[in-house]
Design an enzyme around this catalytic site. Structure first.
Site, PDB file in Angstrom:
ATOM      1  N   SER A  16       1.002  -1.387  -0.027  1.00 36.43           N
ATOM      2  CA  SER A  16       0.315  -0.015   0.345  1.00 36.43           C
ATOM      3  C   SER A  16       0.716   0.936   0.052  1.00 36.43           C
ATOM      4  CB  SER A  16      -1.183  -0.504   1.155  1.00 36.43           C
ATOM      5  OG  SER A  16      -2.113   0.685   1.033  1.00 36.43           O
ATOM      6  N   LYS A  54      -1.180  -3.988  -4.029  1.00 36.52           N
ATOM      7  CA  LYS A  54      -2.148  -3.232  -3.411  1.00 36.52           C
ATOM      8  C   LYS A  54      -2.376  -1.725  -3.975  1.00 36.52           C
ATOM      9  CE  LYS A  54      -5.446  -1.743  -0.548  1.00 36.52           C
ATOM     10  NZ  LYS A  54      -6.244  -0.215  -0.316  1.00 36.52           N
ATOM     11  N   GLN A  75      -9.906   3.197  -0.919  1.00 35.68           N
ATOM     12  CA  GLN A  75     -10.715   3.221   0.117  1.00 35.68           C
ATOM     13  C   GLN A  75     -11.165   4.959   0.489  1.00 35.68           C
ATOM     14  OE1 GLN A  75      -7.784   0.911   0.057  1.00 35.68           O
ATOM     15  NE2 GLN A  75      -9.594  -0.053  -1.379  1.00 35.68           N
TER      16      GLN A  75
END
Length: 478
Positions: free
Chosen positions: A303, A328, A332
């Site tokens: 991430s 990733k 979100q």
């Protein structure tokens, strides 16, 4: 940038962790700009009628009384299950509270981030120095049971609720590790996980080293201070270590990365469902740093760690060393459901792309210099409920052989056959550690072997990836 009348947190972290931590990145984005779709119409009268009819039928006819709140919760979980997205979830008040605490940098649990991949609860990364890391959990481990209860069919929220518990209590996990035939058993004592996130030091030859364990709200400030202190000591090169770093606050990683990416160059791109993109450019350094930079990565770098690694590689000329990253590449947004109940929705709303426009989701980033750690770094827990001895053949014996070899003991094979030579190596280990010399691996010997291999793994002298990063930086020093 902010929603009119609403604040939204864009998250690049991987998912709920076992402690209820979420790795997040907080950004504010414009409302209804074509990037966020919201009809605001709610259910149609026909849909509401259907839902109410089902609710009424269950409450009136089910064999036992049913708690309405549980039915509502189940319906909410069902909505997210349909999405089949491990990064979109519904968080109850307690989970939302832990989420907010984690951003501040501390929580209680076992300290491993997980996601739901193809229905399996999968470790993204154990947090450095956490109970999970000390016990030996690794990225891509699949959690099968918790205290004997299967996680099959459980939502991520349900799995997390089974695993977490009070400080000092112990949880038993059964784990399937890729590449290993046997199921592994871990007994992990829950504890407070200290998320001090920045660990700087000066290595030999004036090579600076900064280990980043997560991107929390205070990490940027600490990173900037550490970097200035190293530069003041005439640092000639820098290694940034984001191995097993599960991610964090996007504003934080942007602020840190801007210190290396020249002003105007991209740090990342965000692509929404309508294919429109926002390009986030550096507002920081006028020029690249006057010293070479290497970034250490592995499959637990996820991430926000991948954002930093990609930005430094593509926009600042850094060298990536180690193993490929987790992969990733989605963003979100968190939405407060109601001020009264404190529940949160975390929903995937966009992709993030590297400065060059690459989407690394489920692929990861390949390092420039690929280096694997020694085989004993992948050692599994040794079973304590049985004794390994001469002429036995099993994967557990192969595991012990890899450990012995990694610790410097001579073994003639690592294929799982407990040979006479393996017996001699066990005897020598037992003598070296003041154990009864039996040549068999019982509970006491197994525990000593595990302690010894953990100590060896933590010794920087045995870190092949760090050694490769040092050499890569030394090669570039002018």
């Amino acid at each position: 940038m902010s929603f009119k009348g609403r604040t939204v947190a864009l998250m690049v972290g991987s998912a709920i962790v076992l402690s209820s931590l979420l790795t997040v990145a907080v950004l504010n984005v414009p409302a209804l700009s074509g990037h966020v779709n919201a009809t605001g119409t709610g259910f149609s009268s026909q849909q509401m009628q259907k839902l109410n009819s089902v609710l009424h039928t269950i409450e009136s006819n089910y064999i036992e009384p049913v708690d309405r709140e549980k039915l509502v919760s189940g319906a909410l979980d069902g909505m997210f299950a349909v999405l089949k997205d491990p990064y979109s979830t519904y968080m109850r008040r307690s989970e939302a509270t832990s989420f907010n605490e984690s951003v501040e940098g501390e929580f209680t649990g076992i300290g491993a981030e997980v996601s739901l991949e193809d229905g399996a609860v999968t470790v993204v990364s154990p947090i450095k120095e956490s109970p999970a890391e000390k016990a030996g959990l690794q990225p891509k481990d699949v959690l099968l049971t918790v205290d004997g209860e299967s996680l099959d069919g459980k939502t991520l929220t349900e799995a997390v609720s089974k695993i977490r518990g009070p400080k000092g209590s112990t949880v038993k996990l059964e784990v399937k590790r890729p590449g290993h035939e046997q199921v592994m058993v871990f007994h992990i004592k829950r504890d407070k996980v200290d998320l001090e996130t920045v660990y700087p030091s000066m290595l030999e030859g004036n090579i600076g080293y900064i280990e980043l364990r997560q991107y929390s709200a205070n990490t940027a400030e600490r990173f900037e201070k550490a970097l200035k202190e190293l530069e003041a000591k005439q640092m000639k090169g820098l290694i940034i270590d984001v191995r097993n770093n599960p991610g964090g606050v996007l504003d934080t990683v942007k602020q840190m990365t801007e210190q290396f990416v020249p002003s105007g160059k991209p740090i990342l791109q965000v692509e929404y469902r309508d294919k429109k993109r926002d390009v986030y450019k550096s507002k920081g350094a006028k020029d690249v740093k006057p010293y070479p930079i290497a970034v250490l990565t592995n499959k637990g770098s996820a991430s926000a760690s991948e954002i930093m690694a990609a930005a430094l590689q593509e926009s600042a000329g850094a060298i990536l060393v180690g193993d490929h990253t987790f992969g990733k590449g989605t963003v979100q947004a968190s939405h407060l459901v109601s001020k009264n109940d404190g529940d949160l929705i975390k929903l995937t709303i966009a992709k993030w792309l590297t400065p060059d426009g690459k989407w690394i989701h489920e692929k990861g980033i390949e390092p420039d210099v690929k280096v694997a750690q020694p085989s004993y770094f992948q050692a599994a827990p040794i079973p304590k409920d049985k004794t390994l001895k001469l002429n036995l053949t099993s994967p557990d014996v192969a595991n012990v052989q890899h450990i012995l070899k990694g610790l410097g003991y001579s073994v003639d094979r690592v294929d799982g056959y407990f040979s006479p030579d393996t017996k001699q190596a066990v005897e020598k280990f037992q003598r070296d550690h003041s154990l009864p010399v039996t040549g068999e691996v019982n509970k006491q010997t197994a525990e000593k072997l595990e302690q010894a291999v953990i100590k060896a793994i933590r010794d920087p002298k045995n870190d092949a990836q760090l050694d490769a990063a040092i050499k890569a930086v030394q090669k570039e020093i002018r």
